[in-house]
Design a protein around this motif. Sequence first.
Motif, PDB file in Angstrom:
ATOM      1  N   SER A  34     129.922 -14.904 -33.050  1.00 41.04           N
ATOM      2  CA  SER A  34     128.759 -14.082 -33.387  1.00 41.04           C
ATOM      3  C   SER A  34     127.779 -13.972 -32.228  1.00 41.04           C
ATOM      4  CB  SER A  34     128.039 -14.666 -34.614  1.00 41.04           C
ATOM      5  OG  SER A  34     127.605 -15.992 -34.367  1.00 41.04           O
TER       6      SER A  34
ATOM      7  N   ARG B 228     125.227 -11.689 -25.569  1.00 43.53           N
ATOM      8  CA  ARG B 228     126.555 -11.687 -24.959  1.00 43.53           C
ATOM      9  C   ARG B 228     126.464 -11.981 -23.464  1.00 43.53           C
ATOM     10  NH1 ARG B 228     127.841  -7.650 -27.294  1.00 43.53           N
ATOM     11  NH2 ARG B 228     127.215  -6.032 -25.826  1.00 43.53           N
TER      12      ARG B 228
ATOM     13  N   GLY C 115     127.385  -9.043 -31.223  1.00 37.79           N
ATOM     14  CA  GLY C 115     126.222  -8.333 -31.723  1.00 37.79           C
ATOM     15  C   GLY C 115     126.098  -6.942 -31.107  1.00 37.79           C
ATOM     16  N   THR C 116     125.275  -6.105 -31.715  1.00 39.26           N
ATOM     17  CA  THR C 116     125.080  -4.735 -31.234  1.00 39.26           C
ATOM     18  C   THR C 116     123.661  -4.545 -30.723  1.00 39.26           C
ATOM     19  OG1 THR C 116     124.471  -4.002 -33.467  1.00 39.26           O
ATOM     20  CG2 THR C 116     126.800  -3.841 -32.845  1.00 39.26           C
TER      21      THR C 116
ATOM     22  N   GLY D  45     122.177  -7.798 -29.050  1.00 44.02           N
ATOM     23  CA  GLY D  45     123.573  -8.205 -28.912  1.00 44.02           C
ATOM     24  C   GLY D  45     124.002  -8.267 -27.461  1.00 44.02           C
TER      25      GLY D  45
END
Length: 254
Positions: free
Chosen positions: A82, A95, A86-87, A91
Amino acid sequence: MSFPQTGVADENATTAPGLVYHLGRAVLMPVVRLVYRPRVLGRSNVPKSGRVILASNHLSFIDSIAIPVVAPRRVQFLAKSSYFDGTGAKGWLSRTFFTSIGAVAVERGAGAAATEALEAGKGILENESAFAIYPEGTRSLDGRLYKGRTGVAWLALSTGAPVVPVGLIGTDELMPVGSTVPKLKRVTVIFGEPLDLSSHGPATSGKARRHATDEIMAAIHALTGQERADAYNEAPPADTMEKIKRAVLRPERV
């Protein structure tokens, strides 16, 4: 271990670090050292190349950032997927950050998930990389050093990797459990002398894994001076059946 509920690792687990990792290290390390001024002892105990396991006590979420930032070489560890899927801007930031500190995404799972996570760690080691793991399995909420789970010994004995014990002191004050923003606290990271555990026997022997794990935990204790708990760090049994399973079956903790 720190990943009892994890699954198969991301396919990039054993690839060479990319641009994001190098840029993240170049930016993150100077900032952390300037702001937090961590005390780092024993860096020369970490082999500069080849497979090695960094086995650490676990007090805070920040531990997984402290170790890669101060280690003298790239260190990889497993983190839940997770953090990577993410977006939007949040996110992307998550990342990028976790990639920059050497984290490898793993999917949540059950059943054989712990074994699959160990296999992922083994793959990282067989790529002649450094792999970080928390033998206690999860963060200590009371500051004590709990009994180690034997997955770390399985990794060491099955790959021939030396184990460098790591002692973290003060990270629970830097970022207490439940907090979201680190405090301005100075922490200490101690890298102990490498341990060759091959004399304990093969990875297939439960006795060898237990004794090797106990040696690792003793080395960590020598670095941190924490009070030792003669128990595994795990949640209380949810019901009577779980109590019976733990008392009677006593499966080996990985």
